[in-house]
Design a protein around this motif. Structure first.
Motif, PDB file in Angstrom:
ATOM      1  N   GLU A 194       0.848  -1.199   0.000  1.00  0.00           N
ATOM      2  CA  GLU A 194       0.000   0.000   0.000  1.00  0.00           C
ATOM      3  C   GLU A 194       0.883   1.248   0.000  1.00  0.00           C
ATOM      4  O   GLU A 194       1.199   1.812   1.034  1.00  0.00           O
ATOM      5  CB  GLU A 194      -0.935   0.027   1.212  1.00  0.00           C
ATOM      6  CG  GLU A 194      -1.931   1.176   1.164  1.00  0.00           C
ATOM      7  CD  GLU A 194      -2.815   1.279   2.398  1.00  0.00           C
ATOM      8  OE1 GLU A 194      -3.225   2.406   2.723  1.00  0.00           O
ATOM      9  OE2 GLU A 194      -3.076   0.244   3.044  1.00  0.00           O
ATOM     10  N   MET A 195       1.271   1.671  -1.185  1.00  0.00           N
ATOM     11  CA  MET A 195       2.128   2.846  -1.323  1.00  0.00           C
ATOM     12  C   MET A 195       1.290   4.024  -1.815  1.00  0.00           C
ATOM     13  O   MET A 195       0.715   3.980  -2.901  1.00  0.00           O
ATOM     14  CB  MET A 195       3.249   2.569  -2.320  1.00  0.00           C
ATOM     15  CG  MET A 195       4.186   3.743  -2.560  1.00  0.00           C
ATOM     16  SD  MET A 195       5.202   4.156  -1.120  1.00  0.00           S
ATOM     17  CE  MET A 195       6.429   2.841  -1.195  1.00  0.00           C
ATOM     18  N   TRP A 196       1.213   5.081  -0.981  1.00  0.00           N
ATOM     19  CA  TRP A 196       0.505   6.293  -1.387  1.00  0.00           C
ATOM     20  C   TRP A 196       1.455   7.063  -2.302  1.00  0.00           C
ATOM     21  O   TRP A 196       2.279   7.856  -1.863  1.00  0.00           O
ATOM     22  CB  TRP A 196       0.086   7.086  -0.148  1.00  0.00           C
ATOM     23  CG  TRP A 196      -1.015   6.403   0.619  1.00  0.00           C
ATOM     24  CD1 TRP A 196      -0.982   5.147   1.167  1.00  0.00           C
ATOM     25  CD2 TRP A 196      -2.320   6.924   0.899  1.00  0.00           C
ATOM     26  NE1 TRP A 196      -2.181   4.858   1.769  1.00  0.00           N
ATOM     27  CE2 TRP A 196      -3.026   5.927   1.628  1.00  0.00           C
ATOM     28  CE3 TRP A 196      -2.963   8.134   0.617  1.00  0.00           C
ATOM     29  CZ2 TRP A 196      -4.331   6.110   2.069  1.00  0.00           C
ATOM     30  CZ3 TRP A 196      -4.272   8.315   1.060  1.00  0.00           C
ATOM     31  CH2 TRP A 196      -4.944   7.311   1.774  1.00  0.00           C
TER      32      TRP A 196
ATOM     33  N   GLY B 238      -0.379  -2.565  -9.388  1.00  0.00           N
ATOM     34  CA  GLY B 238      -1.780  -2.222  -9.580  1.00  0.00           C
ATOM     35  C   GLY B 238      -2.238  -1.310  -8.465  1.00  0.00           C
ATOM     36  O   GLY B 238      -1.447  -0.869  -7.631  1.00  0.00           O
ATOM     37  N   LYS B 239      -3.540  -1.015  -8.445  1.00  0.00           N
ATOM     38  CA  LYS B 239      -4.088  -0.134  -7.413  1.00  0.00           C
ATOM     39  C   LYS B 239      -4.426  -0.933  -6.159  1.00  0.00           C
ATOM     40  O   LYS B 239      -5.235  -1.855  -6.208  1.00  0.00           O
ATOM     41  CB  LYS B 239      -5.343   0.570  -7.936  1.00  0.00           C
ATOM     42  CG  LYS B 239      -5.073   1.594  -9.033  1.00  0.00           C
ATOM     43  CD  LYS B 239      -6.371   2.297  -9.423  1.00  0.00           C
ATOM     44  CE  LYS B 239      -6.126   3.353 -10.477  1.00  0.00           C
ATOM     45  NZ  LYS B 239      -7.377   4.053 -10.859  1.00  0.00           N
ATOM     46  N   SER B 240      -3.829  -0.564  -5.054  1.00  0.00           N
ATOM     47  CA  SER B 240      -4.175  -1.195  -3.775  1.00  0.00           C
ATOM     48  C   SER B 240      -5.618  -0.880  -3.408  1.00  0.00           C
ATOM     49  O   SER B 240      -6.367  -1.744  -2.958  1.00  0.00           O
ATOM     50  CB  SER B 240      -3.258  -0.685  -2.659  1.00  0.00           C
ATOM     51  OG  SER B 240      -1.906  -0.737  -3.029  1.00  0.00           O
ATOM     52  N   LEU B 241      -5.989   0.395  -3.574  1.00  0.00           N
ATOM     53  CA  LEU B 241      -7.359   0.851  -3.340  1.00  0.00           C
ATOM     54  C   LEU B 241      -7.939   1.257  -4.690  1.00  0.00           C
ATOM     55  O   LEU B 241      -7.468   2.210  -5.309  1.00  0.00           O
ATOM     56  CB  LEU B 241      -7.373   2.034  -2.371  1.00  0.00           C
ATOM     57  CG  LEU B 241      -6.804   1.760  -0.979  1.00  0.00           C
ATOM     58  CD1 LEU B 241      -6.709   3.046  -0.170  1.00  0.00           C
ATOM     59  CD2 LEU B 241      -7.673   0.742  -0.237  1.00  0.00           C
ATOM     60  N   SER B 242      -8.948   0.545  -5.127  1.00  0.00           N
ATOM     61  CA  SER B 242      -9.450   0.745  -6.489  1.00  0.00           C
ATOM     62  C   SER B 242     -10.009   2.140  -6.713  1.00  0.00           C
ATOM     63  O   SER B 242      -9.919   2.671  -7.823  1.00  0.00           O
ATOM     64  CB  SER B 242     -10.523  -0.301  -6.803  1.00  0.00           C
ATOM     65  OG  SER B 242     -11.587  -0.235  -5.867  1.00  0.00           O
TER      66      SER B 242
ATOM     67  N   SER C  88      -5.955  10.384  -3.809  1.00  0.00           N
ATOM     68  CA  SER C  88      -4.612   9.819  -3.769  1.00  0.00           C
ATOM     69  C   SER C  88      -4.541   8.490  -4.511  1.00  0.00           C
ATOM     70  O   SER C  88      -5.372   7.593  -4.286  1.00  0.00           O
ATOM     71  CB  SER C  88      -4.163   9.610  -2.320  1.00  0.00           C
ATOM     72  OG  SER C  88      -4.065  10.844  -1.649  1.00  0.00           O
ATOM     73  N   LEU C  89      -3.555   8.366  -5.381  1.00  0.00           N
ATOM     74  CA  LEU C  89      -3.300   7.107  -6.059  1.00  0.00           C
ATOM     75  C   LEU C  89      -2.569   6.193  -5.081  1.00  0.00           C
ATOM     76  O   LEU C  89      -1.477   6.519  -4.608  1.00  0.00           O
ATOM     77  CB  LEU C  89      -2.450   7.350  -7.301  1.00  0.00           C
ATOM     78  CG  LEU C  89      -2.146   6.140  -8.184  1.00  0.00           C
ATOM     79  CD1 LEU C  89      -3.434   5.525  -8.720  1.00  0.00           C
ATOM     80  CD2 LEU C  89      -1.233   6.552  -9.331  1.00  0.00           C
TER      81      LEU C  89
END
Length: 328
Positions: free
Chosen positions: A79-81, A102-106, A252-253
């Protein structure tokens, strides 16, 4: 030789070969709950589903990102912001040191300055920064009753940079506000819980998804600026920024980042990380469960893998899903 023995030996040899192909994998466990949960889920799936010798190691945004670029370890940051060190990460990708999986948080992460909903119910203008300043006396500094409190991001966290810059750009010190360092994520969450219990004023930085914003109804303060993404990327989020301007936080990505060596050596395991993603709604639910049950990342991992199979099984192939289910 007995056929069952042969089959058993073949399975052992096959697993050993798969483990050797994947090799030792280190996974950064950041010091907040969602990242801890992700790290433990990844460890279990990579170990039992892909034969990796997976190990969790301590991590944090800036130190982990820097170490991955410069030293090639750890292998995975679940989980990298990414906004917080975008230039460095992009450079690491360009230099073939890193890969974005990929996206940790979609649906991305959310950051902002917040106040309790009960204050906005009483004083609707407090939903704006002008209202916060107008009612500054509601936000008492616990160390100086003649000053006001803004609870900032804990020291050492990368969000401290943006929170400091926005505090400066809003000229909050001129209106009698001091930044309060909560000392830790737990300290920051505790300050919100304490304010809620006493129905007192609270004003400060926080982010989602979190169990805190699920449990305590908070309102994000409108800074009156809209989102200036270029300003945020080029100045607000950089410690070298000397003249920050006011901007709301852009979404935030939040990505999974791996080293290039891991991605190349274990393409199937990398493909899982590229597909694995959580929604904010799901993560809020999981984080609330963790808090209510005082569960650590490993306990929450078992809860997730056992009770949310419809979520995680599509992330992997049928044979990997069976291996993970059998290991549970």
């Amino acid at each position: 030789m007995n056929i069952r023995v042969v089959v058993a030996l073949a399975l052992v040899i096959g697993f050993s070969q798969a483990q050797a192909a994947c090799g030792k994998v280190t996974i950064a466990d950041m010091n907040w709950s969602s990242a801890t949960l992700m790290a433990n889920v990844d460890r279990f799936i990579l170990e039992h589903g892909y034969g990796c010798n997976a190990e969790i190691v301590p991590g944090d945004t800036m130190p982990t990102g820097t170490s991955m670029i410069e030293k090639g370890e750890p292998d995975i940051a679940p989980e990298m912001w990414s906004n917080s060190m975008k230039d460095a990460l992009d450079r690491g990708v360009a230099e073939k040191r890193l890969r974005y999986a990929g996206k940790s948080l979609s649906d991305g992460g959310e950051e902002g300055f917040w106040v309790p909903e009960y204050l906005v119910d009483k004083y609707p203008e407090i939903a704006t920064i002008e209202g916060v300043i107008k009612h500054a006396d509601l936000f008492e500094n616990p160390e100086d009753d003649e000053r006001h409190a803004f609870y900032g991001c804990p020291a050492g966290w990368n969000c401290q940079i943006s929170a400091n810059h926005l505090f400066k750009a809003l000229k909050l010190a001129d209106y009698g506000f001091d930044q309060i360092d909560p000392g830790s994520g737990a300290g920051l969450a505790g300050s919100i819980a304490k304010a809620y219990e006493r129905k007192e004023g609270w004003f400060g930085y926080y982010w989602a998804p979190t169990s805190v914003l699920g449990k305590y109804k908070m309102v994000k303060v409108d800074l009156g600026s809209g989102v200036d993404k270029e300003e945020f990327i080029n100045c607000t989020s950089k410690d070298t920024c000397e003249n920050p301007k006011v901007t709301m936080y852009p979404p935030s990505l939040v990505q999974t980042v791996t080293t290039e060596s891991f991605a190349s050596q274990a393409p199937d395991a990398y493909a899982y990380l590229a597909k694995r993603s959580y929604t904010n709604a799901l993560m809020n639910e999981l984080l609330a469960w963790m808090e209510d049950n005082q569960a650590d990342g490993e306990t929450a991992m078992y809860q997730f893998l056992t009770n949310y199979q419809d979520v995680w099984k599509p992330w992997v192939s049928a044979d990997v899903a069976k291996k993970v289910s059998d290991a549970l």
